[in-house]
Design an enzyme around this catalytic site. Structure first.
Site, PDB file in Angstrom:
ATOM      1  CD  GLU A  34      -2.747   1.669   2.862  1.00 30.96           C
ATOM      2  OE1 GLU A  34      -3.198  -0.089   3.406  1.00 30.96           O
ATOM      3  OE2 GLU A  34      -2.706   2.432   3.562  1.00 30.96           O
ATOM      4  NE  ARG A  73      -0.143   8.862   5.395  1.00 26.53           N
ATOM      5  CZ  ARG A  73      -0.072   7.690   6.738  1.00 26.53           C
ATOM      6  NH1 ARG A  73       1.008   7.986   7.613  1.00 26.53           N
ATOM      7  NH2 ARG A  73       0.100   7.131   6.258  1.00 26.53           N
ATOM      8  CE  LYS A  81      -5.662   1.382   6.886  1.00 25.86           C
ATOM      9  NZ  LYS A  81      -4.117   2.510   5.964  1.00 25.86           N
TER      10      LYS A  81
END
Ligand code: 3PG
Length: 213
Positions: free
Chosen positions: A41, A45, A129
């Site tokens: 993943e 960011r 998630k």
């Protein structure tokens, strides 16, 4: 095999933040694959996340590469254009979920409350998630939430390491655990690929033990 099943089969999802994708994305993809964890993943960011996704997919075409910390539709578009095979968001944004469903790309939104789970149900999602896992009540909360919502599998992320991986992955509601412990900034910045391979192998071993025992 569909993407949910492939992620579940691997059992751990490294959460990756690369400051230098040109330098690190290719060796990292190789190390994860060699360690038996061919999934990532890649978090938005860090600037250049789409570049990292593109390089990882080119380097290891069999690897499953998704985009994380996706906050906007523009980032969804960028991620898909780079070859991302799934999208992860930190919270539940119905517009983003609808956008990914329209585009037919799996989305794993961050959900930790009954309200989030209700919203996810409306979209027919199967895997969520659970983020941030430890800080939101950890395993006890995941189990409590599964009573009214047995239709979901969850991917807890946040505060998971080799110390508590077995406890988490042994829970049947959990299909895989996300974490950055095997791909920390120190390991990546210093090119400690062998250590990353080792941490991946140890994780795979724990997943196997938990599932066979
Ligand atoms: C994430 O972005 O999903 C989490 O910050 C990863 O959490 P961890 O660093 O505690 O594994």
């Amino acid at each position: 095999m569909d993407i949910n099943n492939r992620i579940s089969e691997i059992g751990v999802v490294p959460v990756i933040k690369l400051s230098n994708p040109q330098r690190d994305a290719a060796p990292l993809a190789k190390a994860l694959t060699e360690g038996g964890v061919p999934v990532a993943e890649v978090t938005f960011r860090a600037a250049g996340a789409d570049e990292a996704i593109r390089i990882m997919r080119e380097t290891c075409p069999d690897m499953l590469v998704g985009a994380g910390t996706v906050l906007t539709m523009e980032q969804v578009d960028k991620a898909i254009a780079a070859g991302a095979q799934f999208i992860v968001t930190p919270g539940f944004d119905p517009e983003l979920v609808a956008y990914c469903c329209e585009k037919n790309i799996p989305i794993y939104p961050g959900c930790t409350t009954p309200t989030d789970y209700h919203a996810a149900l409306k979209f027919g999602l199967k895997v969520l998630k659970f983020f941030p896992a430890e800080q939101s009540g950890g395993l006890a909360k995941i189990k409590a939430m599964s009573a009214p919502f047995p239709m979901f599998k969850v991917m807890p992320t946040g505060g998971i390491s080799l110390k508590n991986l077995k406890e988490y992955i042994s829970c049947p509601v959990i299909c895989a655990c996300g974490g950055s412990y095997m791909v920390t900034a120190d390991l990546i910045e210093n090119g400690k690929w062998d250590e990353i391979i080792d941490l991946c192998k140890k994780s795979v071993e724990i997943v196997k033990e938990a599932r066979n025992g």
